[in-house]
Every structure is written in C-alpha cells, then in structure tokens.
Design an enzyme around this catalytic site. Sequence first.
Site, PDB file in Angstrom:
ATOM      1  CE  LYS A 122      -0.692   3.339   5.367  1.00 16.26           C
ATOM      2  NZ  LYS A 122       0.293   2.284   5.064  1.00 16.26           N
ATOM      3  NE  ARG A 148       4.584   8.696   3.800  1.00 17.56           N
ATOM      4  CZ  ARG A 148       4.291   7.474   3.360  1.00 17.56           C
ATOM      5  NH1 ARG A 148       4.684   6.422   4.051  1.00 17.56           N
ATOM      6  NH2 ARG A 148       3.599   7.305   2.249  1.00 17.56           N
ATOM      7  NE  ARG A 199       0.954  -4.336  -3.744  1.00 18.91           N
ATOM      8  CZ  ARG A 199       0.907  -4.028  -2.444  1.00 18.91           C
ATOM      9  NH1 ARG A 199      -0.138  -4.366  -1.730  1.00 18.91           N
ATOM     10  NH2 ARG A 199       1.897  -3.385  -1.868  1.00 18.91           N
ATOM     11  NE  ARG A 236       2.839   2.040  -6.157  1.00 18.49           N
ATOM     12  CZ  ARG A 236       2.051   2.028  -5.085  1.00 18.49           C
ATOM     13  NH1 ARG A 236       0.757   1.900  -5.239  1.00 18.49           N
ATOM     14  NH2 ARG A 236       2.565   2.160  -3.898  1.00 18.49           N
ATOM     15  NE  ARG A 252       7.318   2.848   1.037  1.00 15.45           N
ATOM     16  CZ  ARG A 252       6.077   2.646   0.569  1.00 15.45           C
ATOM     17  NH1 ARG A 252       5.844   1.723  -0.335  1.00 15.45           N
ATOM     18  NH2 ARG A 252       5.094   3.377   1.023  1.00 15.45           N
TER      19      ARG A 252
END
Length: 291
Positions: free
Chosen positions: A13, A88, A127, A139, A150
């Site tokens: 996104k 969300r 990543r 992160r 998630r």
Amino acid sequence: MRLILLGPPGSGKGTQAQRLVHKHGIVQLSTGEMLRAAVAAGTPIGLQAKEIMANGGLVPDEVVVGIIADRIEEPDAKKGFILDGFPRTVPQAAALDDLLRKKHLKLDAVVELRVNESALLARVEKRAEETRARGEEVRLDDTPEVLTKRLAQYRSLTEPLIHYYSERRKLLTVDGMMTIEHVTREINRILTALGALEPKDHEDHAPKAAKKVAKAAKKTTRKPATKAAKKAAKPARKAAKAPSKAKGAKKVVKKAAKKAVKKAAGAAKARKGAKTAKKAAKKFTKKRAKR
C-alpha cells in the site's frame, strides 16, 4: 481525487500510495507514519501509541480520526489525498464517512490490494534482513512475529471493510502479487475508467474544422446574399456547435460541409460570396484528404 488503499500489512500500500502521489500531485495520509512521527517526537499521543504499536495492536479510533480530521484541512490536501492504513475497522469507516460528509467531501474509490499471507511473511523476512544488512534498526512492527499477529487482526477487523465498501460500490480490487509496475498500471487504469483520473487529452480536430466551415459560410452571408445562401450556412454552424465525439463528429462535419458548399454555390453562383464559400470548401477538403 480521494482514495483509500486497503490490504494486509506488507501488501504494498505504501509503495503504491507514493507512486500515486508522485504522478498525480496528491498527498499520502499514512496514519502509521503520522503516529510514528508522534512516537519519535515523544508527544502524549506518541507515548500512548508506542506500546500498542510495538505489540502490533491498534491505536484507539478517536485518536486516529482526530489526526485525519486535522490533516485533511491542510492546504496540500485540498487537491486530493490517499488514506493509507485507515480505516482499519467498520466503525472507523463509518466515522470517516461522517467526517467527509460534514466537510462536504466525496470518497472516489477504495482500492484493495489482494495478496496471499505466505508471500507477505516472506516479504517481511526479506525486508528485515535487508534492513539489518544496511546496519539499520528493524522497525518494531516490521518482524515476522508481529506480522503474524497483525494478519490475524486484519482478518478479523479489517477484512469486513471489503464488504462494507463493496455494498457502497466504492471497492476496486487489484492483484497485489503482480510486479510493482503492473500493480501501478492497473490502479491507474481502473481509476481512469472510474473517472477519478482524467484520461490523456486527445486532440479533437473535428470541432475546429467545423468552425472553419461555419466561418467561411458565414462570410458568404455578410454581403448581399440570398435566403438560400443563409440557409446553406446553417448545417455548418450546427455541426460546429454540436459536441463532438471523435469519428462520429468528423463524419457529421464533413457531410454538413459538403451540403453547405453545394447549396451556397448553387444559390449564389453569380455572387462574390458564393466564390468565397467554394474556395473555403476546397481548402477544407484538401486538408481532410491529407489527414
């Protein structure tokens, strides 16, 4: 243009939002980025959100809606915006609908990037490895463990938005497993088809040609002219005023032009005005033949 990008975490996104921003000059409103900025600045909202985000949790709706409400009032959001990471949940979507309605704004589309979860986990692992290789800190919310949480939250809380926006005829689905370039092209294609984006301008010569014929015919009626000559000018003027749609308009113009020239020439053969009209018609015919 006001859009929402929907999709599981890691579906791309953010990447697609940046491409739309660059191409169309609109702004990306990423609640994640705004909240992370608040965390880095140590603001009250940032401190409140820090622990929740680290565990892959969701920040309270009232905090997020407040951030969005303030942000869309800023000058750079007047041309349009993309909401990335919000809404969300269905209650957030309803709150956003209320917010936009109060501000007299319309949501153009909701673009869902559809991907499979195993591919997402592979993406995040890769990543994280690349981030570590660069010597940067990964992160807190960008690890396979947090992503698994998630994804579970996405299925239970966010997936219902697909039905919510589908019912409102706002949902557009794109295969997020394609290459980044293909996804970008597909998003732009469907937004153009929807009317959220303007298609590329195609020069339409038909109205210009019609106006030239009408002008030439009009000139023949300025000096002493017969009723027949005036009548002959009408089809050309009518063709000039009519809205054109490429090929159809060109045929109408050509037919009207020929008819106008014939009548003008026959009705005012001995007059100077008829000669002018005939000359203009020949010039117009040559130009059309060249094209």
